[in-house]
Design a protein around this motif. Sequence first.
Motif, short mmCIF file in Angstrom:
data_model
loop_
_atom_site.label_atom_id
_atom_site.label_comp_id
_atom_site.label_asym_id
_atom_site.label_seq_id
_atom_site.Cartn_x
_atom_site.Cartn_y
_atom_site.Cartn_z
N GLN A 4 0.93 -1.12 -0.05
CA GLN A 4 0.07 0.07 0.02
C GLN A 4 0.79 1.31 -0.06
OE1 GLN A 4 -2.78 -0.10 3.32
NE2 GLN A 4 -4.35 -0.18 1.69
N ARG A 5 0.57 2.09 -0.89
CA ARG A 5 1.15 3.63 -0.69
C ARG A 5 0.50 4.30 0.10
NH1 ARG A 5 3.02 5.28 -6.33
NH2 ARG A 5 4.04 6.80 -5.09
N GLN A 6 1.20 5.30 0.71
CA GLN A 6 0.65 6.23 1.83
C GLN A 6 0.35 7.47 1.19
OE1 GLN A 6 0.43 4.88 4.98
NE2 GLN A 6 1.24 3.07 3.89
N ALA A 7 -0.81 7.80 1.50
CA ALA A 7 -1.10 9.34 1.05
C ALA A 7 -1.95 9.93 2.11
CB ALA A 7 -2.22 9.13 0.02
N ILE A 8 -2.05 11.54 2.10
CA ILE A 8 -2.63 12.37 2.96
C ILE A 8 -3.90 12.98 2.41
CG2 ILE A 8 -0.71 12.89 4.30
CD1 ILE A 8 -1.96 15.50 2.22
N SER A 51 -5.88 15.92 -1.76
CA SER A 51 -5.21 14.48 -1.02
C SER A 51 -4.07 14.63 -1.91
CB SER A 51 -6.00 13.43 -1.33
OG SER A 51 -6.32 13.17 -2.51
N GLY A 52 -3.02 13.64 -1.82
CA GLY A 52 -1.90 13.63 -2.43
C GLY A 52 -0.85 12.40 -1.80
N ARG A 53 -0.02 11.88 -2.51
CA ARG A 53 0.85 10.79 -1.83
C ARG A 53 1.95 11.40 -1.28
NH1 ARG A 53 1.52 8.55 -7.88
NH2 ARG A 53 -0.55 8.26 -7.61
N LEU A 54 2.50 10.70 -0.12
CA LEU A 54 3.61 11.14 0.52
C LEU A 54 4.90 10.84 -0.48
CD1 LEU A 54 2.03 10.77 3.08
CD2 LEU A 54 4.05 10.41 4.22
N GLU A 55 5.70 11.71 -0.46
CA GLU A 55 7.06 11.40 -1.23
C GLU A 55 8.03 10.76 -0.10
OE1 GLU A 55 8.16 14.99 -3.08
OE2 GLU A 55 6.53 14.76 -4.47
N TRP A 61 -8.00 10.46 11.27
CA TRP A 61 -8.60 9.46 10.80
C TRP A 61 -7.76 8.91 9.93
CZ3 TRP A 61 -12.72 8.34 6.38
CH2 TRP A 61 -13.32 7.22 6.66
N GLU A 62 -7.86 7.42 9.55
CA GLU A 62 -7.31 6.63 8.61
C GLU A 62 -8.20 5.91 7.86
OE1 GLU A 62 -3.75 3.87 9.22
OE2 GLU A 62 -3.05 5.49 10.57
N SER A 63 -8.01 5.87 6.62
CA SER A 63 -8.95 5.05 5.72
C SER A 63 -8.11 4.36 4.50
CB SER A 63 -10.38 5.59 5.43
OG SER A 63 -9.79 6.80 4.34
N GLU A 64 -8.64 3.62 3.86
CA GLU A 64 -8.10 3.10 2.26
C GLU A 64 -9.02 3.55 1.50
OE1 GLU A 64 -8.39 -1.58 2.37
OE2 GLU A 64 -6.58 -0.89 3.34
N THR A 65 -8.15 3.48 0.13
CA THR A 65 -8.99 3.96 -0.99
C THR A 65 -9.81 2.70 -1.33
OG1 THR A 65 -6.93 3.45 -2.21
CG2 THR A 65 -7.64 5.64 -1.97
N ASP A 66 -10.92 2.74 -2.18
CA ASP A 66 -11.62 1.79 -2.55
C ASP A 66 -11.01 0.65 -3.37
OD1 ASP A 66 -11.69 3.01 -5.02
OD2 ASP A 66 -13.54 3.72 -5.09
N ASP A 67 -9.77 1.00 -4.08
CA ASP A 67 -9.04 -0.07 -4.88
C ASP A 67 -7.83 -0.60 -3.77
OD1 ASP A 67 -7.38 1.97 -4.59
OD2 ASP A 67 -7.34 2.47 -6.68
N HIS A 68 -8.01 -0.13 -2.55
CA HIS A 68 -6.97 -0.63 -1.55
C HIS A 68 -5.72 -0.23 -1.67
CE1 HIS A 68 -10.53 -2.64 0.26
NE2 HIS A 68 -10.52 -3.46 -0.92
N ARG A 69 -5.35 0.57 -2.96
CA ARG A 69 -3.78 0.99 -3.41
C ARG A 69 -3.33 1.95 -2.13
NH1 ARG A 69 -4.06 2.91 -8.81
NH2 ARG A 69 -1.70 3.46 -8.32
N PRO A 124 -20.12 13.34 -8.50
CA PRO A 124 -19.99 12.06 -7.58
C PRO A 124 -18.72 12.36 -6.46
CG PRO A 124 -18.41 11.96 -9.54
CD PRO A 124 -19.26 13.24 -9.59
N VAL A 125 -18.99 11.53 -5.24
CA VAL A 125 -17.93 11.73 -4.45
C VAL A 125 -17.67 10.23 -4.11
CG1 VAL A 125 -18.80 13.89 -3.32
CG2 VAL A 125 -19.46 11.68 -2.39
N PHE A 126 -16.50 10.08 -3.51
CA PHE A 126 -16.10 8.67 -3.01
C PHE A 126 -16.69 8.07 -1.81
CE2 PHE A 126 -12.44 10.34 -5.46
CZ PHE A 126 -12.12 9.40 -6.40
N ASP A 127 -17.15 6.78 -1.60
CA ASP A 127 -17.63 6.43 -0.39
C ASP A 127 -16.88 6.76 0.97
OD1 ASP A 127 -19.65 5.31 -2.00
OD2 ASP A 127 -18.90 3.19 -1.91
N GLY A 128 -15.39 6.59 0.77
CA GLY A 128 -14.76 6.89 2.11
C GLY A 128 -14.91 8.40 2.50
#
Length: 130
Positions: free
Chosen positions: A3-7, A36-40, A68-76, A114-118
Amino acid sequence: MEQRQAIVAVLRRGDRVLAIRRGPAVARPGYWQPLSGRLEPGETQEQAVVREVREEVGLTVAPLAKVWESETDDHRFRLHWWTARADTGEVVPDPDEVAETRWVTPEEFLALDPVFDGDREFFERILPEL
């Protein structure tokens, strides 16, 4: 697959939060979401919040707390949700990444489509408690 990390940066001004519509150069354009965006590599979550906000909408913010912490719907991606103060400054979107921006109440966010479920879960369940 690792899993990649993102904020996710929940930028607040009064009772409103900054929502962005994903621009043409990113995956799944057209969705409304908080910034949002991924951590470098080597970057802390707080540094990523400050950098991503500056790159995407030109604001200088102060990260407040991880909420909070969650994951994207594709779990990536594992998403680390941070609140941040954005009291001043003009929103200047990066047109590739951000098609549109709006300061919205939680109720207004939930009416966007549209919005994402998370993201919906955050606005319904987490944000009201903060």
